[in-house]
Design an enzyme around this catalytic site. Structure first.
Site, PDB file in Angstrom:
ATOM      1  N   HIS A  84       0.785  -1.201   0.143  1.00  0.00           N
ATOM      2  CA  HIS A  84       0.095   0.089   0.134  1.00  0.00           C
ATOM      3  C   HIS A  84       0.824   1.317   0.068  1.00  0.00           C
ATOM      4  O   HIS A  84       0.334   2.369  -0.590  1.00  0.00           O
ATOM      5  CB  HIS A  84      -0.954   0.005   1.227  1.00  0.00           C
ATOM      6  N   ARG A 114     -10.387   4.767  -1.097  1.00  0.00           N
ATOM      7  CA  ARG A 114      -9.964   3.779  -0.056  1.00  0.00           C
ATOM      8  C   ARG A 114     -10.209   4.687   1.293  1.00  0.00           C
ATOM      9  O   ARG A 114      -9.221   5.506   1.589  1.00  0.00           O
ATOM     10  CB  ARG A 114      -8.245   3.778  -0.257  1.00  0.00           C
ATOM     11  N   ARG A 129     -15.179   2.529  -0.747  1.00  0.00           N
ATOM     12  CA  ARG A 129     -15.016   1.349  -0.253  1.00  0.00           C
ATOM     13  C   ARG A 129     -14.917   1.390   1.341  1.00  0.00           C
ATOM     14  O   ARG A 129     -14.500   2.373   1.903  1.00  0.00           O
ATOM     15  CB  ARG A 129     -13.784   0.859  -0.780  1.00  0.00           C
ATOM     16  N   GLU A 154     -11.769  -9.909  -5.002  1.00  0.00           N
ATOM     17  CA  GLU A 154     -10.235  -9.864  -4.698  1.00  0.00           C
ATOM     18  C   GLU A 154      -9.681 -11.220  -3.922  1.00  0.00           C
ATOM     19  O   GLU A 154      -8.811 -11.271  -3.618  1.00  0.00           O
ATOM     20  CB  GLU A 154      -9.677  -8.411  -4.087  1.00  0.00           C
ATOM     21  N   ASN A 192      -4.750  -6.287  -6.916  1.00  0.00           N
ATOM     22  CA  ASN A 192      -3.671  -6.261  -5.976  1.00  0.00           C
ATOM     23  C   ASN A 192      -3.784  -7.510  -5.112  1.00  0.00           C
ATOM     24  O   ASN A 192      -2.941  -8.205  -4.729  1.00  0.00           O
ATOM     25  CB  ASN A 192      -3.510  -5.131  -5.224  1.00  0.00           C
ATOM     26  N   ASP A 193      -4.970  -7.782  -4.397  1.00  0.00           N
ATOM     27  CA  ASP A 193      -5.218  -8.815  -3.582  1.00  0.00           C
ATOM     28  C   ASP A 193      -5.543 -10.052  -4.474  1.00  0.00           C
ATOM     29  O   ASP A 193      -4.939 -11.225  -4.081  1.00  0.00           O
ATOM     30  CB  ASP A 193      -6.270  -8.691  -2.566  1.00  0.00           C
ATOM     31  N   ARG A 206       1.812  -9.657  -0.917  1.00  0.00           N
ATOM     32  CA  ARG A 206       1.688  -8.560  -1.829  1.00  0.00           C
ATOM     33  C   ARG A 206       2.907  -7.770  -1.218  1.00  0.00           C
ATOM     34  O   ARG A 206       3.747  -7.047  -2.217  1.00  0.00           O
ATOM     35  CB  ARG A 206       0.438  -7.831  -2.139  1.00  0.00           C
ATOM     36  N   CYS A 231     -10.304  -2.081 -10.126  1.00  0.00           N
ATOM     37  CA  CYS A 231      -9.584  -0.872  -9.812  1.00  0.00           C
ATOM     38  C   CYS A 231      -8.188  -1.447  -8.984  1.00  0.00           C
ATOM     39  O   CYS A 231      -7.559  -0.714  -8.180  1.00  0.00           O
ATOM     40  CB  CYS A 231     -10.522  -0.552  -8.423  1.00  0.00           C
TER      41      CYS A 231
END
Ligand code: PEP
Ligand code: MG
Length: 566
Positions: free
Chosen positions: A183, A290, A326, A425, A448-449, A459, A496
């Site tokens: 992140h 986020r 989110r 995800e 990403n996840d 990650r 996203c």
């Protein structure tokens, strides 16, 4: 010259500032006046005791018990006496004396044949660090002062570390550990700060105030660079800026392929300031807000009213037609200071995202009510992160219903038709996406996840970054299945995750018929340009070819060949 992996592109030149996180580095220093040093130690100790008492007064039962035990250790006269003696008779500085005494406590504990006691060493580290932090006067909540043109050099940069820095003054970041998909790397990319990760021994080789130049294209880090080489880098920077200027013509245009296929571009945003400084004409919507980043550097949970005002400002932004908020996605590599979470062995597989919200309804409902109230003022949508089974979606929707009913009883306005979406995800969510699609209003694929959970590679972990691969055929197949499920239920499907702006993957996303991509604002024009060169039909054929492959390397090779031809 040092070398690492590029996590955020760009050229950065400036003076080094070393920030060593996690364990505090203590140097063995001798002192002249032991009286002053003992007083310094006692001041730090009593400040730490006061902090602990404050925490105890507000804490819940389990935390209260642990903190009370901490307090007893700190108030132990024996401990203070031993540290005092180390300062008095060995002339150690207070920090080193504290470190030494705690070291001997660890050794004693490790010799005891009792697993429970051994597990307590972590708590002892905590106490030691708290006292040393006070001694070093670098309180964890403090914003670290950053002068203009600073290059941060650190062993590891967490998201909470980044939240303490004035990003406007940072010209670059160098880390020893890390992964391009952590992140903190994502936040750096959003702010266009060049980042090179995995630079071995950077904090040992680079000295405070060294003149550093980062080439965020090659991953090279130059220490005390000569004028000639610096000029070459500056020329490169100018060329890049020129290229960026040439992209301006894509502003205010529809995103279309050569043969007229349209795909919507929305934005990933983490902070209100990013939203406030958005250029007009870049995009009409926010595909991922986020929300957790708003709360990272707080000392306590933001109230419903505080959150409402933020979401209301977002909803009322005249340039943005809709915003997907989110709900809090905490856990994993994102921790909140005011939310004392239990330490987990595998935080990414633990109480994260929607799981944490469903197990902490006060937290969840406070946020949901704030979003619902703000939804009266503009187009807000709600999206749940980390959904892994249908029950989670049902429960989360039920909590939204409860919040709506409670607001109605108080005659408070909200958008009764607010749309609810799911982040896809987790592989299990993909495999039940047909079912999820029937019970929600939209999907957004969080690559990403999704990559992390599909390939079983953490990650943020540099050691497995080669296996964390967006071109893995398994990932591409999961994306395909998600898009098909969304189409079947006639709900929109977006993506996203960072992969949505990957030059090589864009033809695949177009070929699979994705409706929307949500990306970092600074990538929009570049992505529009790439899409304008693609043809939907060719992309569809490319997908057919790719779906027959089993190797990520093969996929990447074919995608590269394809892009070179356009
Ligand atoms: C994702 O997982 O792809 C995503 C967009 O969410 P985050 O990176 O915040 O986990
Ligand atoms: Mg995610």
């Amino acid at each position: 010259m040092l070398k690492g992996e590029v996590a955020s592109e760009g050229i950065g030149i400036g003076r080094a500032k070393l920030i060593i996180s996690e364990s505090k580095i203590i140097h063995k220093q001798t002192i002249r006046n032991s009286g002053d040093e003992i007083q310094r130690f006692h001041e730090a100790l009593s400040e730490t005791i006061k902090d602990t008492e404050r925490i105890i007064s507000k804490a819940e039962e389990t935390e209260k018990e642990i903190m009370t035990a901490y307090l007893m250790i700190m108030q132990d006269v024996n401990l203070a006496n031993k540290i005092e003696n180390l300062i008095k008779f060995s002339n150690y500085c207070a920090e080193y004396a504290v470190e030494k005494e705690f070291d001997s406590i660890f050794k004693d504990i490790l010799n005891i044949d009792d697993e429970y006691m051994k597990a307590r060493t972590e708590d002892i580290v905590d106490i030691k660090n708290n006292i040393i932090t006070k001694l070093q006067k670098t309180n964890d909540n403090e914003i670290i002062e950053i002068k203009p043109n600073t290059i941060i050099v650190t062993n590891e940069l967490t998201l909470s570390d980044i939240a303490k820095l004035n990003l406007n003054n940072i010209s670059g970041i160098i880390t020893e550990k890390g992964n391009t998909n952590s992140h903190s790397s994502i936040v750096a990319r959003v702010h266009s700060i060049p980042v090179v990760i995995g630079v071995k021994n950077a904090t040992k080789i680079i000295k405070e105030k060294d003149h550093i130049a980062i080439d965020g294209e090659t991953g090279e880090v130059h220490i005390n660079i000569n004028k000639n080489d610096e000029q070459k880098l500056l020329d490169k920077k100018n060329r890049k800026q020129q290229e960026q200027k040439e992209l301006e013509k894509y502003k205010n245009t529809h995103t279309k392929t050569k043969d007229g296929y349209e795909i919507k571009i929305t934005l990933n945003i983490g902070e209100l300031s990013e939203l406030r400084s958005l250029e007009k004409g870049i995009s009409e919507g926010i595909g991922l807000f986020r929300s957790e980043l708003l709360y990272l550097n707080k000392n306590e949970m933001p109230t419903e009213e505080e959150q409402f005002l933020i979401y209301k400002e977002i909803a009322e932004n005249p340039d943005i037609k809709h915003v997907i908020i989110r709900t809090l996605d905490i856990g994993g590599d994102k921790q909140l200071k005011w939310l004392k979470l239990e330490k987990e062995e595998n935080p990414f597989l633990g109480n994260r995202g929607i799981r944490l919200c469903l197990s902490n309804l006060i937290l969840f409902k406070t946020q949901l009510k704030a979003i619902l109230r703000a939804s009266y003022y503009g187009q807000l949508l709600i999206m749940f992160p980390m959904i892994s089974c249908i029950e989670e979606l049902r429960k989360a929707k039920q909590v939204v219903e409860e919040c709506k009913n409670e607001l109605s009883l108080e005659n408070i306005h909200y958008n009764k038709e607010i749309k609810i979406g799911v982040m896809i995800e987790v592989p299990s969510a993909v495999l039940i996406s047909n079912g999820l699609a029937k019970e929600c209003d939209f999907f957004s694929i969080g690559t990403n996840d999704l990559i992390q959970y599909t390939t079983a590679t953490e990650r943020g972990n540099g050691k497995v970054s080669e296996l964390y691969n967006k071109y893995h055929p398994a990932v591409i197949n999961l994306i395909k299945q998600t898009i098909e499920a969304a189409k079947c239920s006639k709900i929109p499907c977006s993506m996203c995750g960072e992969a949505a702006s990957d030059e090589l993957l864009l033809p695949i996303l177009i070929g699979l018929g994705l409706d929307e991509i949500s990306i970092n604002p600074n990538n929009v024009l570049k992505v529009k340009k790439i899409i304008s060169k693609l043809e939907k039909e060719k992309c569809t054929k490319l997908v057919e070819k790719i779906l027959n492959l089993y190797s990520a390397r093969e996929v990447e090779r074919i995608l590269k060949e394809f892009i070179e031809m356009i």
